[in-house]
Scaffold this motif. Sequence first.
Motif, PDB file in Angstrom:
ATOM      1  N   UNK A 194       8.761 -10.199  -1.400  1.00 14.62           N
ATOM      2  CA  UNK A 194      10.149  -9.991  -1.798  1.00 14.62           C
ATOM      3  C   UNK A 194      10.679  -8.806  -1.008  1.00 14.62           C
ATOM      4  N   UNK A 195      11.757  -9.036  -0.262  1.00 10.51           N
ATOM      5  CA  UNK A 195      12.393  -8.003   0.541  1.00 10.51           C
ATOM      6  C   UNK A 195      13.659  -7.546  -0.177  1.00 10.51           C
ATOM      7  N   UNK A 196      13.885  -6.256  -0.188  1.00 14.52           N
ATOM      8  CA  UNK A 196      15.064  -5.690  -0.827  1.00 14.52           C
ATOM      9  C   UNK A 196      15.988  -5.140   0.247  1.00 14.52           C
ATOM     10  N   UNK A 197      17.185  -5.723   0.352  1.00 16.21           N
ATOM     11  CA  UNK A 197      18.178  -5.325   1.355  1.00 16.21           C
ATOM     12  C   UNK A 197      19.237  -4.450   0.688  1.00 16.21           C
ATOM     13  N   UNK A 198      19.508  -3.281   1.270  1.00 20.18           N
ATOM     14  CA  UNK A 198      20.483  -2.348   0.702  1.00 20.18           C
ATOM     15  C   UNK A 198      21.427  -1.848   1.782  1.00 20.18           C
ATOM     16  N   UNK A 199      22.657  -1.517   1.356  1.00 19.85           N
ATOM     17  CA  UNK A 199      23.665  -0.956   2.248  1.00 19.85           C
ATOM     18  C   UNK A 199      24.196   0.334   1.649  1.00 19.85           C
ATOM     19  N   UNK A 200      24.699   1.214   2.489  1.00 18.98           N
ATOM     20  CA  UNK A 200      25.266   2.461   1.997  1.00 18.98           C
ATOM     21  C   UNK A 200      26.058   3.169   3.071  1.00 18.98           C
ATOM     22  N   UNK A 201      26.522   4.384   2.739  1.00 16.07           N
ATOM     23  CA  UNK A 201      27.267   5.222   3.671  1.00 16.07           C
ATOM     24  C   UNK A 201      26.487   6.507   3.942  1.00 16.07           C
ATOM     25  N   UNK A 202      26.647   7.049   5.136  1.00 19.51           N
ATOM     26  CA  UNK A 202      26.009   8.307   5.513  1.00 19.51           C
ATOM     27  C   UNK A 202      27.009   9.147   6.297  1.00 19.51           C
ATOM     28  N   UNK A 203      27.112  10.427   5.936  1.00 14.78           N
ATOM     29  CA  UNK A 203      28.045  11.316   6.628  1.00 14.78           C
ATOM     30  C   UNK A 203      27.603  11.536   8.055  1.00 14.78           C
ATOM     31  N   UNK A 204      28.551  11.446   8.979  1.00 14.04           N
ATOM     32  CA  UNK A 204      28.323  11.786  10.371  1.00 14.04           C
ATOM     33  C   UNK A 204      29.050  13.071  10.701  1.00 14.04           C
ATOM     34  N   UNK A 205      29.241  13.369  11.981  1.00 12.69           N
ATOM     35  CA  UNK A 205      29.924  14.608  12.377  1.00 12.69           C
ATOM     36  C   UNK A 205      31.309  14.729  11.758  1.00 12.69           C
ATOM     37  N   UNK A 206      31.582  15.876  11.115  1.00 14.10           N
ATOM     38  CA  UNK A 206      32.904  16.161  10.586  1.00 14.10           C
ATOM     39  C   UNK A 206      33.257  15.463   9.295  1.00 14.10           C
TER      40      UNK A 206
END
Length: 266
Positions: A194-206
């Motif tokens: 069973x594979x668990x796929x997740x998405x999200x946000x990550x802060x980049x420059x500024x």
Amino acid sequence: MKTQHKTTLGLLAGAACLLSAHTFAAPITEFNFNVGGGFVNGSGTCNPGVDPCGISYSGSDAITGDPLRVTWGDPANGSDTSFLEVEHNPFSYASITTNGGWFVIDAFHHSNFTLWASGGWLNFVQVAAMFELLTPTNDLVFATAGINNVNFNETLNEEPCDDPRPGGNITICDDVLQTEVLEVNIPLLIGDYIYSLSFGYMAGPGTFVEDQGDGTVKIWTGENQLSTLYTVARIDVRPVPEPGTLALFGLSLLGMGAYARRRKQH
């Protein structure tokens, strides 16, 4: 900032994927992926009471044809122009490694200039997203496409700021974007795993990112600079559990499907 009606990305579609157990007796260590999308042409609106505010669209995604940049600001009224821009797979990853942590799949750049109130500014825009996950032999495992709403707050550059960044602004009165959180722990059954796929946000420059706890996130971007927000994905794997637990897993997938259908009816 008021939150507009939200349409969460349809990441539940096709979440249960059943492939041959004989083909994948060992866990897949890397998955290929395709990512596409852009801004929904014509979806941008100006701050209330100002029309037009110079909104325009440019660029074209190679897969979906959606514009990759939305620009606003009216030079005729003394303003510079600002823009939001989508860049797919900015680090040119060839694949996503299983149990390898987060991988950047998209970048959202904000060129943030000072705008005069007489010229107006962007208030709201929609982003179309497309993602495909494939095995090492390029068999399609999972596909999704959907729309995310983005509320934009072009803050006045004077103290006190109307929506200050927690811990202090990057620059005076950073601008603020607000959008929906992305789906996490989408289960994919492939062979014996069973594979668990997740998405999200990550802060980049500024940028600075904070989950609001209400299904949305806020992103602060510095004034008079180019800021970047990353969309990230990860895949984790575990063996298929005992038959009794697997039956409960199947019931949970049915429940997720029913939930998704109910949301579409509203």
